[in-house]
Scaffold this motif. Structure first.
Motif, PDB file in Angstrom:
ATOM      1  N   SER A 183      -3.896  -1.488  -8.437  1.00  0.00           N
ATOM      2  CA  SER A 183      -5.086  -0.642  -8.455  1.00  0.00           C
ATOM      3  C   SER A 183      -4.735   0.809  -8.171  1.00  0.00           C
ATOM      4  O   SER A 183      -3.815   1.109  -7.404  1.00  0.00           O
ATOM      5  CB  SER A 183      -6.115  -1.133  -7.431  1.00  0.00           C
ATOM      6  OG  SER A 183      -5.587  -1.057  -6.120  1.00  0.00           O
ATOM      7  N   SER A 189      -6.934   4.730  -7.725  1.00  0.00           N
ATOM      8  CA  SER A 189      -8.213   5.445  -7.712  1.00  0.00           C
ATOM      9  C   SER A 189      -8.027   6.805  -8.406  1.00  0.00           C
ATOM     10  O   SER A 189      -8.320   6.943  -9.593  1.00  0.00           O
ATOM     11  CB  SER A 189      -8.761   5.588  -6.302  1.00  0.00           C
ATOM     12  OG  SER A 189      -7.824   6.224  -5.452  1.00  0.00           O
ATOM     13  N   GLY A 238      -3.891   3.774  -4.890  1.00  0.00           N
ATOM     14  CA  GLY A 238      -4.896   4.660  -4.319  1.00  0.00           C
ATOM     15  C   GLY A 238      -4.832   6.056  -4.887  1.00  0.00           C
ATOM     16  O   GLY A 238      -4.901   6.260  -6.100  1.00  0.00           O
ATOM     17  N   THR A 239      -4.648   7.050  -4.032  1.00  0.00           N
ATOM     18  CA  THR A 239      -4.640   8.453  -4.448  1.00  0.00           C
ATOM     19  C   THR A 239      -3.233   8.996  -4.662  1.00  0.00           C
ATOM     20  O   THR A 239      -3.081  10.174  -5.020  1.00  0.00           O
ATOM     21  CB  THR A 239      -5.333   9.321  -3.384  1.00  0.00           C
ATOM     22  OG1 THR A 239      -4.602   9.224  -2.149  1.00  0.00           O
ATOM     23  CG2 THR A 239      -6.765   8.858  -3.142  1.00  0.00           C
ATOM     24  N   LYS A 240      -2.219   8.197  -4.455  1.00  0.00           N
ATOM     25  CA  LYS A 240      -0.843   8.690  -4.539  1.00  0.00           C
ATOM     26  C   LYS A 240      -0.417   8.864  -6.002  1.00  0.00           C
ATOM     27  O   LYS A 240      -0.837   8.111  -6.876  1.00  0.00           O
ATOM     28  CB  LYS A 240       0.101   7.740  -3.819  1.00  0.00           C
ATOM     29  CG  LYS A 240      -0.270   7.501  -2.357  1.00  0.00           C
ATOM     30  CD  LYS A 240      -0.444   8.806  -1.594  1.00  0.00           C
ATOM     31  CE  LYS A 240      -0.769   8.581  -0.134  1.00  0.00           C
ATOM     32  NZ  LYS A 240      -2.148   8.084   0.067  1.00  0.00           N
ATOM     33  N   THR A 254       0.861  -1.185   0.000  1.00  0.00           N
ATOM     34  CA  THR A 254       0.000   0.000   0.000  1.00  0.00           C
ATOM     35  C   THR A 254       0.894   1.230   0.000  1.00  0.00           C
ATOM     36  O   THR A 254       1.659   1.467   0.947  1.00  0.00           O
ATOM     37  CB  THR A 254      -0.921   0.006   1.230  1.00  0.00           C
ATOM     38  OG1 THR A 254      -1.735  -1.172   1.205  1.00  0.00           O
ATOM     39  CG2 THR A 254      -1.819   1.230   1.218  1.00  0.00           C
ATOM     40  N   VAL A 274      -1.395  -1.332  -4.153  1.00  0.00           N
ATOM     41  CA  VAL A 274      -2.534  -0.424  -4.009  1.00  0.00           C
ATOM     42  C   VAL A 274      -1.976   1.001  -4.035  1.00  0.00           C
ATOM     43  O   VAL A 274      -1.402   1.485  -3.053  1.00  0.00           O
ATOM     44  CB  VAL A 274      -3.297  -0.682  -2.695  1.00  0.00           C
ATOM     45  CG1 VAL A 274      -4.489   0.269  -2.577  1.00  0.00           C
ATOM     46  CG2 VAL A 274      -3.749  -2.136  -2.614  1.00  0.00           C
TER      47      VAL A 274
END
Length: 326
Positions: A107, A109, A82-84, A52, A80
């Motif tokens: 993944s 986002s 994410g928003t990074k 993550t 993951v």
């Protein structure tokens, strides 16, 4: 750091090392020590972890070729993001070996990730009776995934029902996925599903772009066996050029590309698209009502049926006399 090379010579000062004799024994431990902007250099070996990403501007690089460093899980995602943003994954094999839920190998986002010289894999035999299925790369929001000079493998043999969407790559509203110079993208599926293919975009403004990729798709059981992409949303524009695509259906229907009854525009340049079946039907393109496909100098061959199916706008450009050269 006995047993490990001196990394700062090659990667600069903000380097964290992982492996035998290195600073950390796991990649997750190195990530926990990050504050943003670090390079994590991973020694050869197999790492059973889910990573993550905690901060922006982190690069994870495997030493040697892509198969020297493997990050794997049986039934969990690998990276993951994410928003990074500005995350880089280089020289890695990332694989999920037996997914039972709709998870993703990598993944994003609303963040962004650049994948280079990696082998990303997803394998599942789960009878997951629902629309959403496991995938290799998933941009679930307005983020960006770029994958270049890499390999993608997707094998899903579960009997998942008539709505299942077996796609190696997914993109959501306002997201963008770019696949470029993929030396091997292999989709080898079976078991019931709505479709099998490389990319899925059902969003209102997602975008899929594929450049110079080698793609092979086989599935004897899906309703639609699709090469480049299955589009069911109203994405703005999609681009596909210099790809080599082979689709093998059986008693089902094969398509090189499928755009449903939606207002989306897809442009094709100099692709080789070959679709075949044994007892089913084959088409180079499905262009649904409201959809537009502009094909520039494509070598598109289907086995037995017409090259184009459905009632949307299809323009085949082979010379200036056809217009629409831009």
């Amino acid at each position: 750091m006995s047993g490990f090379y001196q990394p700062n010579t090659y990667f600069g000062e903000d380097v964290l090392t992982v492996g035998s004799g290195a600073m950390y024994s796991t990649i997750s431990a190195a990530l926990a020590a990050c504050s943003g902007g670090e390079n994590i250099v991973v020694g050869p070996g197999t790492y059973t972890e889910t990573l993550t990403i905690p901060y922006n501007d982190i690069t994870i690089t495997g030493l040697g070729h892509a198969r020297a460093v493997t990050i794997q899980q049986v039934n969990a995602g690998i990276v993951v993001v994410g928003t990074k943003t500005n995350i880089k994954l280089i020289n890695l094999t990332m694989q999920v070996t037996a997914a039972t839920t709709a998870i993703d190998t990598v993944s994003v986002s609303t963040g962004s990730v650049y994948i280079k010289n990696c082998w990303s894999k997803m394998t599942s035999s789960e009878n997951l009776v629902q629309a959403a299925q496991p995938s290799v790369l998933n941009c679930s929001g307005s983020g960006t995934i770029q994958c270049r000079y890499s390999r993608i493998s997707y094998a899903h043999t579960g009997a998942c029902g008539g709505t299942a969407q077996k796609a190696a790559v997914r993109v959501a509203a306002s997201g963008e996925v770019i696949l470029a110079d993929i030396v091997e993208c292999t989709i080898s599926n079976s078991g019931t599903s709505l479709f099998s293919g490389v990319a899925l975009d059902l969003a209102s403004s997602g975008s899929v772009k594929m450049y110079r990729c080698k793609i092979d798709v086989t599935d004897p059981n899906s309703t639609y066996c699709v090469g480049l992409a299955y589009l069911g949303g109203t994405g703005l524009e999609h681009e596909f050029y210099h790809n080599t695509v082979h689709v093998i259906a059986t008693a089902n229907t094969g398509y090189g590309f499928y755009s449903a009854d939606t207002a989306t525009t897809s442009r094709f340049f100099f692709n080789h698209i070959h679709v075949e079946d044994t007892g089913g039907a084959s088409y180079s393109y499905y262009v649904g009502a409201g959809a537009t496909v502009i094909s520039h100098f494509d070598d598109a061959v289907s086995d037995g049926e017409a090259d184009v199916n459905a009632t949307g706008t299809y323009t085949y450009v082979t010379s200036q006399a056809d217009g629409n050269m831009s």
